[in-house]
Design an enzyme around this catalytic site. Structure first.
Site, PDB file in Angstrom:
ATOM      1  N   GLY A  62       0.830  -1.185   0.000  1.00 44.17           N
ATOM      2  CA  GLY A  62       0.000   0.000   0.000  1.00 44.17           C
ATOM      3  C   GLY A  62       0.869   1.241   0.000  1.00 44.17           C
ATOM      4  N   CYS A  63       0.421   2.283   0.648  1.00 42.94           N
ATOM      5  CA  CYS A  63       1.147   3.552   0.662  1.00 42.94           C
ATOM      6  C   CYS A  63       2.575   3.357   1.164  1.00 42.94           C
ATOM      7  CB  CYS A  63       0.412   4.546   1.554  1.00 42.94           C
ATOM      8  SG  CYS A  63       1.320   6.082   1.785  1.00 42.94           S
ATOM      9  N   PHE A  64       3.554   3.758   0.339  1.00 49.81           N
ATOM     10  CA  PHE A  64       4.942   3.522   0.745  1.00 49.81           C
ATOM     11  C   PHE A  64       5.370   4.375   1.939  1.00 49.81           C
ATOM     12  CE2 PHE A  64       5.968   5.802  -3.556  1.00 49.81           C
ATOM     13  CZ  PHE A  64       5.454   7.014  -3.117  1.00 49.81           C
TER      14      PHE A  64
END
Length: 832
Positions: free
Chosen positions: A666-668
């Site tokens: 998901g969001c890094f």
């Protein structure tokens, strides 16, 4: 007066200078993948490319096929003991009234079937028969042989012997054949000579009386496997070729595949129209070639005959069925009857060879070929729709344009061949050193043409023949090696457009063969060693590399050509860096500073260097090891010096002090914190992986336009933390059951994935998923992808360490996204 080679050295040396050079490798910048198929090889029926070179069979003219002389024997056979005296107790006759049956399919002119008739009666020469000279034998090696015999009244023994080829010479080994009777039958024998002799003879001696017919005499060393020479196979296997192309070459347009299947002794001798009508035995056919390819770790690439010598699309499709069809199909059943019930699953099929040239059978214009290609491809893919097909291309863009326009929808690869030599060099050896750079520009033009004429098709290039027209000594010198090394640099830089390559030839055929195999020994050319070094240190990812240094001008191939050239890559697991360097200055070393940025490297490196005392030096049967690689350990680090010898090819291997792991969760922003806190993790980098666009931007990735996922790449010290431990952290920080994204972020860019590098990481990733599936009752199916890392692209600077640089915004986003709430539901804790 200087020799041409000496003059070449003077010319090149005049353009070179002892200037210093600088090579900068940015290990953080991946410019593209390096296809393993760039290091394939090419085997052709060309003089002793197959017979005598690849094939282990020692007997020539096994069936007495060639025309007989006055003694009744063809050119490779002689009367035993010799022709000194009249031996009225032995008469030899080329007899066309009796024959061992062989296949005659597709032969232009059916030969007169025959056998060698031997009439043995009373005489005064006690040890008599026939023999073949120049049979090399090695002491202590078992030689397996046989011959086919037929008789009406022969009574007595037949002896088979390996002997010294002089009058009254020593017998090294002898076997006895008894009970010869009736119709055609194979009589095996075993000979184990006590000593070696490069010029022995194989004698067939008749100690009885009566009439007997002889055909198909065979003698193969016991260390040969599948009919292939052990010494040659060992050298091919060392190259680790990704594929082997066969049976040609020009001869592919002469060849009919049925000549090389079925019982070996029933296969016909066929005339090689491409190469001076050489008679070709069928000892190495489809089954033997595929078995050989697989033994050396290569995929077979078969070139089918398109419209040459009576070939048809139906014949090509039948060959596909023989190789890939089930044992219940017509030709699959033929394969099974020949001892191979399982399909071979041959992937690569080339449709014709150099059909633009009037020297091949089936020659045509581009439009005719393209329409034939479509017809053949449909017939072949009707048998196996998974085939990867290679079309005939050319250095002529008009030919390529026509073929791509008409047949582009059916083409996977376009084959283009490069030959260069004395005529093109025009007396200027500098042209040879510069020529590969022309091809690099040419490939860009071909790429543009493909985009125009084969829209939507990812047609790639197969440079599956390239070679030089140079005298023997120059083919086996550093001159050819430097040309080949620079061309391999071009191939690596042009990958993935250039997907396959193979020089001409692998074994014998002409002086370009990088393995020269005679009846008495083997030597390899310096270009063989370039293949060995470069493929053995190929790497997976090509790294950004810049070279600053001296240049030279040429008469035909441009000006300001770099004297020094380098390509760099890294191993699949990221633990090694490979720097390949050529120095084309033929008289002076170049003091070179090498700088490596973007990664920590160890203080020592391995330097493999291929060079010679002079350009006149060359390998040969008499001096096989004049030019061979040497290796030494050198000081290394982020910046180090090396003196590159004149006319040299080098591979420098550097050890990276750290390993890498790449995860999509998901969001890094949220995937950096859990790894940063682990002892042994050196750094984390937010970035993109799993897509198709080079150097993507965040806006493109987020919009789903590139196929990438947001990932975090973790650099770690394996001595402090294992990859398996990092996997455990990864699973606890994602929702592996969500196939639509992660938490509040939806869409493919936010999918979960483990991008492995190397087999070890792959096995560990698969094992960790399996362990997770077995460890507890799960709320769903794990959908996390496990895939190889093709390329990693660091994200923009403002995304790096976002949880530190934008603390409030990061925590506001994380809380609002519901990430921690879901992680607690799944795992009982949030490891952020």
């Amino acid at each position: 007066m200087p020799t041409p080679l000496t003059l070449a050295a003077v010319l090149l040396a005049a353009g070179a200078s002892p200037d210093e050079a600088r090579i900068i490798v940015d290990a953080a910048q991946v410019e593209g993948p390096i296809d393993a198929r760039l290091y394939g090889q090419f085997v052709e029926f060309m003089f002793e490319g197959v017979k005598g070179g690849l094939a282990a069979e020692l007997v020539r003219d096994r069936g007495f096929e060639e025309a007989a002389n006055a003694t009744g024997l063809s050119r490779d056979w002689e009367r035993y003991p010799d022709d000194r005296n009249d031996d009225y107790g032995l008469n030899l006759h080329w007899d066309d009234s009796v024959a061992y049956p062989v296949s005659l399919d597709f032969l232009d002119r059916a030969p007169v079937l025959h056998a060698l008739r031997v009439d043995v009666g009373d005489g005064v020469v006690e040890r008599h028969g026939l023999y073949q000279p120049r049979i090399p034998v090695r002491g202590g090696v078992a030689y397996h042989g046989y011959l086919w015999l037929k008789t009406t009244d022969y009574d007595g023994r037949i002896l088979v012997a390996l002997e010294e080829d002089v009058s009254g010479g020593q017998a090294f080994a002898e076997a006895e054949i008894r009970d010869v009777r009736g119709d055609w039958k194979q009589y095996p024998f075993l000979l184990r000579p006590e000593r070696s002799d490069a010029h022995a003879r194989l004698a067939v001696l008749f100690a009885g009386k009566g009439r007997v017919w002889v055909v198909q005499v065979s003698l193969i060393p016991g260390d040969g496997v599948g009919g292939v020479r052990a010494d040659v196979e060992a050298r091919v296997a060392a190259l680790q070729p990704a594929f082997l192309r066969w049976p040609g070459g020009n001869v592919a347009q002469d060849y009919h595949w049925t000549w090389g299947v079925g019982p070996r002794d029933k296969r016909p001798i066929w005339s090689n129209l491409s190469w001076k009508n050489e008679p070709e035995p069928g000892d190495i056919g489809t089954d033997e070639f595929i078995a050989f390819s697989r033994r050396v770790g290569a995929e077979p690439s078969i070139t089918v005959n398109v419209e040459g010598r009576g070939a048809t699309a139906e014949e090509a499709a039948a060959w596909v069925e023989y190789c890939n069809g089930p044992a219940t199909s017509r030709y699959g059943a033929m394969r099974a009857a020949n001892g191979h019930s399982d399909p071979y699953q041959v992937k690569y099929w080339e449709l014709g060879n150099e059909i633009w040239g009037d020297w091949v059978r089936g020659h045509s214009d581009a439009e005719t070929y393209a329409r034939n290609y479509v017809r053949y491809s449909r017939a072949m893919r009707a048998v196996d729709p998974t085939l990867q097909l290679i079309a005939v291309g050319d250095n002529d863009m008009d030919w390529n344009r026509t073929v791509l326009r008409i047949a582009g929808d059916f083409i996977d690869y376009l084959a283009i061949h490069h030959y260069y030599g004395r005529k093109e060099m025009a007396g200027d050896a500098r042209n040879l050193m510069a020529r590969p750079l022309f091809y690099e520009r040419f490939y860009r033009d071909v790429a543009t043409l493909i985009a125009q004429e084969a829209k939507g098709r990812k047609v790639r290039l197969a440079i599956n023949e390239w070679g030089l027209d140079l005298p023997e000594s120059r083919q086996y010198s550093m001159e050819a090696a430097l040309y080949g090394a620079r061309l391999m640099h071009v191939f690596e830089r042009a990958s993935p457009l250039v997907a396959m390559s193979a020089e001409s030839d692998l074994i014998n055929g002409w002086p370009g063969g990088i393995i020269q195999a005679s009846r008495h020994g083997v030597f390899v050319s310096p270009l063989y060693y370039v293949n060995l070094l470069y493929n053995g240190h190929r790497g997976k990812d090509r790294l950004k590399t810049a070279v600053e240094g001296p240049t030279f001008d040429t008469s035909r191939e441009g000006t300001a050509v770099p004297v020094l050239e380098a390509v760099a890559s890294r191993s699949a697991d990221g633990s090694l860096l490979y720097i390949k360097v050529i120095n084309t200055a033929l008289a002076s070393a170049v003091q070179t500073q090498i700088e490596v940025v973007g990664v920590e490297v160890g203080g020592k490196g391995d330097w493999h260097v291929l060079t010679a005392e002079s350009l006149e030096a060359h390998n040969s049967f008499a001096t096989p090891d004049v030019i061979r690689p040497r290796q030494e350990v050198i000081p290394a680090g982020a910046r180090f010096q090396v003196s590159l010898p004149p006319h040299s090819v080098s591979v420098i291997v550097l050890r990276v002090g750290r390993a890498r792991a790449t995860f999509a969760g998901g969001c890094f922003w949220c995937m950096e914190p859990p790894f940063d806190k682990i002892p042994g993790v050196v750094s984390t980098t937010a970035g993109y992986a799993g897509g198709t666009v080079v150097n993507p931007r965040y806006e493109e990735v987020a919009a789903g336009a590139t196929g990438h996922a947001e990932v975090v790449q973790v650099v770690f010290d394996p001595g402090q933390v294992s990859y398996e431990q990092l996997l455990a952290v990864f699973w606890r920080n994602i929702d592996p059951f969500d196939g639509g994204g992660q938490f509040c972020d939806r869409g493919s860019p936010y999918r979960t994935a483990i991008y492995y590098e190397g087999d070890d990481q792959k096995r560990a990733a698969l094992a960790s998923r399996e362990s997770l599936e077995k460890s507890r009752t799960l709320p769903g199916r794990i959908v996390t992808e496990i895939a190889p890392l093709a390329a990693f692209y660091p994200a923009e600077v403002y995304h790096q360490d976002y949880y530190i640089k934008s603390f409030r915004r990061y925590w506001s986003y994380r809380a609002g996204c519901g990430r921690d709430r879901r992680l607690r539901q799944l795992w009982g804790q949030s490891d952020h």
